[in-house]
Design a protein around this motif. Structure first.
Motif, short mmCIF file in Angstrom:
data_model
loop_
_atom_site.label_atom_id
_atom_site.label_comp_id
_atom_site.label_asym_id
_atom_site.label_seq_id
_atom_site.Cartn_x
_atom_site.Cartn_y
_atom_site.Cartn_z
N MET A 88 96.36 56.19 -6.81
CA MET A 88 95.06 55.57 -7.06
C MET A 88 94.58 55.87 -8.48
N PHE A 89 94.73 57.12 -8.90
CA PHE A 89 94.28 57.50 -10.23
C PHE A 89 95.48 57.89 -11.08
N GLU A 90 95.37 57.61 -12.36
CA GLU A 90 96.40 58.05 -13.29
C GLU A 90 96.16 59.52 -13.62
N SER A 91 97.14 60.12 -14.21
CA SER A 91 97.07 61.54 -14.55
C SER A 91 95.81 61.85 -15.36
N GLY A 92 95.05 62.83 -14.90
CA GLY A 92 93.87 63.28 -15.62
C GLY A 92 92.58 62.51 -15.34
N GLU A 93 92.67 61.45 -14.54
CA GLU A 93 91.47 60.64 -14.30
C GLU A 93 90.53 61.22 -13.26
N ARG A 118 82.71 57.51 -22.02
CA ARG A 118 82.04 56.50 -21.18
C ARG A 118 82.93 55.30 -20.88
N SER A 119 83.61 54.77 -21.89
CA SER A 119 84.43 53.58 -21.65
C SER A 119 85.60 53.89 -20.72
N THR A 120 86.17 55.07 -20.84
CA THR A 120 87.25 55.48 -19.94
C THR A 120 86.74 55.56 -18.50
N VAL A 121 85.57 56.17 -18.33
CA VAL A 121 84.98 56.31 -16.99
C VAL A 121 84.68 54.94 -16.40
N GLU A 122 84.10 54.05 -17.21
CA GLU A 122 83.79 52.71 -16.73
C GLU A 122 85.06 51.96 -16.34
N ASP A 123 86.12 52.10 -17.13
CA ASP A 123 87.40 51.45 -16.82
C ASP A 123 87.96 51.95 -15.49
N ILE A 124 87.87 53.25 -15.26
CA ILE A 124 88.36 53.83 -14.00
C ILE A 124 87.59 53.24 -12.83
N PHE A 125 86.26 53.25 -12.91
CA PHE A 125 85.45 52.75 -11.80
C PHE A 125 85.61 51.24 -11.62
N ASP A 126 85.80 50.49 -12.69
CA ASP A 126 86.07 49.05 -12.56
C ASP A 126 87.39 48.82 -11.84
N ARG A 127 88.41 49.58 -12.22
CA ARG A 127 89.72 49.44 -11.58
C ARG A 127 89.65 49.81 -10.10
N VAL A 128 88.89 50.87 -9.80
CA VAL A 128 88.74 51.29 -8.40
C VAL A 128 88.03 50.21 -7.60
N ARG A 129 86.96 49.64 -8.16
CA ARG A 129 86.24 48.57 -7.46
C ARG A 129 87.16 47.38 -7.20
N ASP A 130 87.99 47.03 -8.19
CA ASP A 130 88.93 45.92 -8.01
C ASP A 130 89.95 46.22 -6.92
N THR A 131 90.41 47.45 -6.87
CA THR A 131 91.39 47.85 -5.86
C THR A 131 90.78 47.78 -4.46
N VAL A 132 89.54 48.24 -4.34
CA VAL A 132 88.87 48.25 -3.04
C VAL A 132 88.61 46.82 -2.56
N ARG A 133 88.30 45.92 -3.48
CA ARG A 133 88.02 44.52 -3.12
C ARG A 133 89.28 43.80 -2.62
#
Length: 98
Positions: free
Chosen positions: A1-6, A82-97
């Motif tokens: 689900m998460f890449e290394s360090g995320e 901030r941009s890294t965090v937003e990218d992670i949460f966007d990717r997670v939202r896409d995965t959940v959808r």
């Protein structure tokens, strides 16, 4: 689900929303990911220890539990990434959808 360090970014973001103990963080992650992923204690607790060692969180003993709080240094680290965090949460939202 998460890449290394995320995971550290996700945990810091959750702690910014609400100080929590480890089990609460596991449940919060499971909930945010609609049950698609449940992090193991072997992932969450070492990450919390690393964040504490880096000064990004502090633990306070409350009713026999270690409640983790984000520190000003942790908030600055989140803001700087901030941009890294937003990218992670966007990717997670896409995965959940999906």
């Amino acid at each position: 689900m998460f890449e290394s360090g995320e995971v550290k970014f996700v945990i810091l973001r959750l702690l910014k929303e609400k100080p929590s103990h480890g089990y609460e963080l596991i449940k919060a992650l499971e909930e945010k990911l609609a049950g698609c992923y449940t992090p193991s204690p072997g992932t969450v607790y070492p990450t919390l220890q690393m964040l504490e060692d880096q000064g990004f969180v502090r633990a306070v003993e409350e009713n026999g539990k270690r409640i983790y709080h984000i520190t000003p240094e942790g908030e600055a680290f989140l803001a700087a990434n901030r941009s890294t965090v937003e990218d992670i949460f966007d990717r997670v939202r896409d995965t959940v959808r999906d």
